[in-house]
Design a protein around this motif. Structure first.
Motif, mmCIF file in Angstrom:
data_model
loop_
_atom_site.group_PDB
_atom_site.id
_atom_site.type_symbol
_atom_site.label_atom_id
_atom_site.label_comp_id
_atom_site.label_asym_id
_atom_site.label_seq_id
_atom_site.Cartn_x
_atom_site.Cartn_y
_atom_site.Cartn_z
ATOM 1 N N VAL A 3 0.860 -1.182 0.000
ATOM 2 C CA VAL A 3 0.000 0.000 0.000
ATOM 3 C C VAL A 3 0.898 1.234 0.000
ATOM 4 O O VAL A 3 1.652 1.467 0.945
ATOM 5 N N GLY A 4 0.860 1.990 -1.074
ATOM 6 C CA GLY A 4 1.678 3.194 -1.181
ATOM 7 C C GLY A 4 3.163 2.930 -1.043
ATOM 8 O O GLY A 4 3.913 3.764 -0.531
ATOM 9 N N ALA A 5 3.640 1.785 -1.517
ATOM 10 C CA ALA A 5 5.022 1.370 -1.284
ATOM 11 C C ALA A 5 5.965 1.974 -2.315
ATOM 12 O O ALA A 5 5.760 1.810 -3.518
ATOM 13 N N GLN A 6 7.022 2.649 -1.824
ATOM 14 C CA GLN A 6 7.978 3.347 -2.688
ATOM 15 C C GLN A 6 9.212 3.695 -1.869
ATOM 16 O O GLN A 6 9.296 3.389 -0.695
ATOM 17 N N PHE A 7 10.207 4.319 -2.521
ATOM 18 C CA PHE A 7 11.491 4.628 -1.888
ATOM 19 C C PHE A 7 11.604 6.057 -1.373
ATOM 20 O O PHE A 7 12.688 6.480 -0.977
ATOM 21 N N ALA A 8 10.540 6.841 -1.401
ATOM 22 C CA ALA A 8 10.596 8.250 -0.993
ATOM 23 C C ALA A 8 11.635 9.020 -1.823
ATOM 24 O O ALA A 8 12.378 9.856 -1.307
ATOM 25 N N TYR A 9 11.672 8.726 -3.106
ATOM 26 C CA TYR A 9 12.556 9.449 -4.027
ATOM 27 C C TYR A 9 11.849 10.746 -4.417
ATOM 28 O O TYR A 9 10.754 10.726 -4.985
ATOM 29 N N TRP A 10 12.493 11.882 -4.162
ATOM 30 C CA TRP A 10 11.799 13.165 -4.252
ATOM 31 C C TRP A 10 11.270 13.483 -5.646
ATOM 32 O O TRP A 10 10.229 14.135 -5.782
ATOM 33 N N ARG A 11 11.957 13.038 -6.694
ATOM 34 C CA ARG A 11 11.466 13.333 -8.046
ATOM 35 C C ARG A 11 10.159 12.602 -8.366
ATOM 36 O O ARG A 11 9.457 12.969 -9.307
ATOM 37 N N ASP A 12 9.858 11.569 -7.580
ATOM 38 C CA ASP A 12 8.614 10.830 -7.792
ATOM 39 C C ASP A 12 7.441 11.402 -7.002
ATOM 40 O O ASP A 12 6.305 10.947 -7.166
ATOM 41 N N TYR A 13 7.679 12.371 -6.129
ATOM 42 C CA TYR A 13 6.597 12.944 -5.342
ATOM 43 C C TYR A 13 5.569 13.616 -6.250
ATOM 44 O O TYR A 13 5.872 14.055 -7.362
ATOM 45 N N GLN A 14 4.367 13.737 -5.733
ATOM 46 C CA GLN A 14 3.301 14.409 -6.472
ATOM 47 C C GLN A 14 3.749 15.822 -6.840
ATOM 48 O O GLN A 14 4.248 16.583 -6.000
ATOM 49 N N ALA A 15 3.595 16.188 -8.093
ATOM 50 C CA ALA A 15 4.159 17.435 -8.599
ATOM 51 C C ALA A 15 3.662 18.661 -7.846
ATOM 52 O O ALA A 15 4.428 19.596 -7.589
ATOM 53 N N SER A 16 2.390 18.671 -7.467
ATOM 54 C CA SER A 16 1.812 19.864 -6.847
ATOM 55 C C SER A 16 2.442 20.200 -5.500
ATOM 56 O O SER A 16 2.438 21.359 -5.081
ATOM 57 N N GLY A 17 2.991 19.213 -4.797
ATOM 58 C CA GLY A 17 3.573 19.473 -3.485
ATOM 59 C C GLY A 17 5.022 19.061 -3.384
ATOM 60 O O GLY A 17 5.579 18.988 -2.278
#
Length: 315
Positions: free
Chosen positions: A140-154
């Motif tokens: 569930v919502g699993a990822q590496f917290a890589y900043w370029r992958d964050y939602q663009a708006s925030g």
């Protein structure tokens, strides 16, 4: 649906692969059934395992044995000050999750082993040397917290919070005092370093080439990756980046919008709240039970978005 009252889970202590004592809880049925799966719940970064207790109750009520635990330095697995405490994401997966995998094999011999991983917990599922024993995985919502992958708006606000402010506070304190700031649990400095690194944690460069020797490819489990469209961490690129590591597995990415379940927002953390046990939890349950999803089991919007990846042809 109101879950019936269940016996309280049993607390346990388990030495990690390097001897560090881990704490957790076990929901175990009285009678052994070799067909009954045992499910390990891997928490998100710096989220206590108690956050998943109602979800564990739900799985137990539907016939599963369940294990929850805290990574070293967190919750039931914290002992003393974190100022000089050594821990990393790799430790949490390769040492802590590995120890729990081995415990489940001893405690529930012969039973299938499944994993539910929230956020980093989905990454941890690929870091254990014994990962080949896992039958099915739900992330569930699993990822590496890589900043370029964050939602663009925030993205820049999140970058400032998690990749600038958090490591700066950690450098001053020797650990991240998350409880005092209202940002999750207190967190070891090594984990903060892994979170805030400017490139994906297990890649040599942002193009996606994995470091040699990581055990992700040992996992052959059927994987369902659930992401929510308003989760600023769990964007499509972020979820797909992690799934790319599990090239020995058949992987299905299910993307859900809050309006699909009659909500305005769900975000990164709400999936495991009991208010969603009739709308979101049955999706995870169906996958753990059958390894597939149908319109009947989903019971929500027919407009859900699937992306399926086959197992690597090289295996």
């Amino acid at each position: 649906m109101n879950l019936p009252t269940r016996p309280a889970p049993e607390a346990f202590r388990e030495p990690a692969a390097d001897g560090y004592p881990l704490g957790g809880f076990s929901w175990r049925h009285v009678r052994t059934d070799l067909a009954r799966p045992a499910v390990i719940i891997n928490a998100a970064t710096s989220v206590r395992c108690r956050h998943y207790s109602r979800f564990a109750d739900y799985l137990f009520a539907h016939g599963f044995d369940v294990i929850t635990y805290d990574y070293r330095g967190i919750g039931e697995s914290r002992s003393g000050s974190l100022r000089v405490f050594k821990a990393s994401w790799s430790d949490w997966g390769a040492l802590d999750f590995e120890a729990i995998l081995q415990r489940v094999q001893r405690e529930f011999p012969g039973q299938p082993i499944d994993v539910v991983g929230h956020s980093f917990g989905g990454c941890a599922a690929g870091l254990a040397a014994s990962g080949a024993v896992i039958r099915r995985i739900v992330t569930v919502g699993a990822q590496f917290a890589y900043w370029r992958d964050y939602q663009a708006s925030g993205r820049w606000r999140m970058f400032a919070k998690w990749h600038v402010a958090m490591p700066l506070v950690t450098a001053l304190c020797g650990y991240f005092p998350g409880k005092r700031l209202g940002w999750l649990e207190d967190t070891p400095a090594g984990v903060v370093r892994d979170w805030s690194t400017p490139t994906p944690r297990y890649e040599t460069r942002p193009s996606g080439r994995a470091l040699a020797g990581l055990p992700f490819s040992r996992v052959s489990a059927q994987i369902l990756a659930i992401s929510i469209t308003d989760d600023p961490f769990g964007t499509v690129p972020a979820i797909e980046r992690l799934l790319g590591y599990f090239d020995g597995s058949e992987r299905t990415h299910l993307r859900i919008a809050p309006e699909d379940i009659g909500e305005k927002q769900v975000g990164h953390f709400a999936f495991f709240r009991s208010e969603y046990q009739d709308r979101l939890w049955p999706i995870a349950l169906a996958w753990l039970q059958d390894g597939e999803l149908t319109a009947d089991t989903l019971g929500i919007s027919p407009n859900l978005r699937f992306n399926t990846h086959p197992r690597s042809s090289g295996r």
